[in-house]
Design an enzyme around this catalytic site. Structure first.
Site, PDB file in Angstrom:
ATOM      1  N   ASP A   1       0.964  -1.291   0.123  1.00 16.39           N
ATOM      2  CA  ASP A   1       0.125   0.017  -0.153  1.00 16.39           C
ATOM      3  C   ASP A   1       0.867   1.242   0.188  1.00 16.39           C
ATOM      4  O   ASP A   1       2.048   1.129  -0.574  1.00 16.39           O
ATOM      5  CB  ASP A   1      -0.916  -0.122   1.271  1.00 16.39           C
TER       6      ASP A   1
ATOM      7  N   SER B   1     -11.701  -1.464  -0.210  1.00 19.71           N
ATOM      8  CA  SER B   1     -10.221  -1.518   0.780  1.00 19.71           C
ATOM      9  C   SER B   1     -10.633  -2.099   1.989  1.00 19.71           C
ATOM     10  O   SER B   1      -9.876  -2.951   2.497  1.00 19.71           O
ATOM     11  CB  SER B   1      -9.721  -0.027   0.708  1.00 19.71           C
TER      12      SER B   1
ATOM     13  N   HIS C   1      -3.952   5.714   3.706  1.00 20.08           N
ATOM     14  CA  HIS C   1      -4.218   4.490   3.369  1.00 20.08           C
ATOM     15  C   HIS C   1      -3.887   2.968   3.951  1.00 20.08           C
ATOM     16  O   HIS C   1      -4.596   2.214   4.578  1.00 20.08           O
ATOM     17  CB  HIS C   1      -4.440   4.420   1.884  1.00 20.08           C
TER      18      HIS C   1
END
Length: 419
Positions: A52, A247, A89
């Site tokens: 990520d 996600s 994220h």
């Protein structure tokens, strides 16, 4: 080719935790029976790679359980322990997987698991080559689960497919987001669409398909994806936010797989996946469908249900191949391999003791007075009595043939050998 992150739709940052109890906003914990599941396993000994934007290892949810990783593409030159994305994220995904949950922190599904952070993207996305390198790196570093809360429309590149095959061949469970409609992913995104990958779609609080989730025949399972509380990097104050996206559904699924790998360390990836899909709660049309896949994940059931084993990855064979691995269920015992049964005694040949001087030959034995008997017994598997008859016939034939040959020599008057 650039791979963009599956959008994490953050709402405004939450007020301080004292006024906004964290656990009260983790609404999915109860319907997924996470507390009960964590009584069975907590992810001990399992490394989950989070490919990520990087993971902030200084937040209390993850302190002490984030390994030094690596970076590729936009993350090159880092060890993965800095979140390069403006939304945080990667940190958010790691908190859903492994958040410690103490003192009203975000509780992850597998709070005792270890995170291997691999930074591959910042706000501008990441090239496919970086994703492929990250997958191989995670595999070589011992990750048993790879979380890919990212994707892009279209087909996966050959190097990404090869990297996924590399991980699957080494007993790694690869989990990827189906994609978000807001990101242009009307169909399942290109990492999740690769055969063998656990593709995860999103559902609402009421269990209905989330309107923002991509869908397609490659969908394997579904998980909660709306109003999910996450922890973000420490640079944010407070470092919590609410968001929606596949996600989050992917991270919850990766955490569930970490629980399974911890509870059943002897099971291979194929049987871990089988447990996940066999215990999923079927929703929508009966059987696998484009919105839910095999159904909504059920962590507690996956840990405790009786699930027959399989011989191969059910996502690659098109279905389960039951009956292979006795470790696939804690309630099953291995079936011992039995020796081949003894051949029954032939009629008329009663068994006798080994010291009986008058014992008769058993099936399959040979007598020393003729080498032909062993040949015939092995070839046709007949009884000694039949073999003796055949030997006699054979001997007669040989004798007659010899006599005919002698008669021919005499008839044709072969010259005598030279002196």
């Amino acid at each position: 080719m650039v791979l963009v992150t599956v959008v994490l739709l953050f709402a405004a940052p939450l007020a301080p935790a004292a006024a906004y109890p964290i656990r009260d906003h983790q609404w999915y914990l109860a319907p997924l029976q996470i507390p009960q599941a964590q009584q069975q396993a907590r992810g001990q000994g399992v490394i989950v790679a989070v490919i990520d934007s990087g993971v902030d290892d200084t937040i209390p949810e993850l302190a002490g359980r984030v390994l030094a990783g690596s970076g590729f593409g936009p993350g090159a030159g880092t060890d993965g322990r800095k979140d390069l994305g403006s939304t945080g994220h990667g940190t958010a995904m790691a908190s859903l997987i492994a958040g410690a949950g103490a003192d009203d922190q975000v509780l992850g599904v597998a709070p005792a698991s270890t995170i291997l952070p691999i930074s591959v993207l910042a706000d501008q996305g990441a090239p496919a080559s970086a994703i492929a390198a990250a997958i191989r790196y995670a595999t070589d570093r011992g990750a048993k689960v790879i979380n890919l809360s990212l994707g892009a429309p279209g087909a996966a590149s050959s190097d990404m497919r090869d990297a996924i095959d590399y991980a699957l061949a080494r007993d790694v469970v690869v989990v990827a987001a189906a994609g978000n409609v807001a990101s242009g992913d009307v169909q399942v995104a290109n990492l999740a669409s690769v055969p063998g990958v656990v593709a995860v779609s999103g559902i609402d609080k009421d269990g209905s398909p989330w309107s923002g989730s991509a869908k397609g025949p490659q969908t394997v399972v579904s998980a909660p994806s709306t109003s999910i509380l996450v922890a973000t990097p420490a640079r944010n104050d407070p470092h919590y936010a609410l968001g929606s996206g596949t996600s989050q559904a992917t991270a919850l699924t990766s955490g569930t797989i970490a629980l399974l790998r911890s509870r059943y360390p002897g099971l291979n990836a194929a049987n871990i996946i089988e447990r996940l899909i066999a215990t999923a709660q079927d929703r929508g049309a009966p059987g696998r469908d484009t919105s839910y896949g095999f159904g909504e994940i059920q962590p507690y059931a996956a840990l405790t249900a009786r699930v027959p084993g399989v011989y191969s990855n059910p996502l690659l064979t098109g279905g389960s191949t039951a009956g292979a691995d006795p470790e696939a269920s804690p309630t099953l015992q291995p079936v011992p391999i039995q020796p081949a049964p003894l051949q029954p005694t032939l009629p008329g040949l009663a068994p006798t003791g080994p010291d009986d001087p008058g014992k008769q030959p058993q099936a399959g034995s040979a007598q020393d007075d003729s080498g032909h008997l062993l040949l015939l017994a092995a070839a046709v598997g007949v009884a000694i009595g039949i073999g003796i008859t055949l030997i006699s016939t054979f001997a007669t034939m040989v004798f007659r043939r010899t006599e005919r040959a002698r008669a021919r020599r005499e008839a044709y008057q072969w010259p005598p050998p030279p002196i």
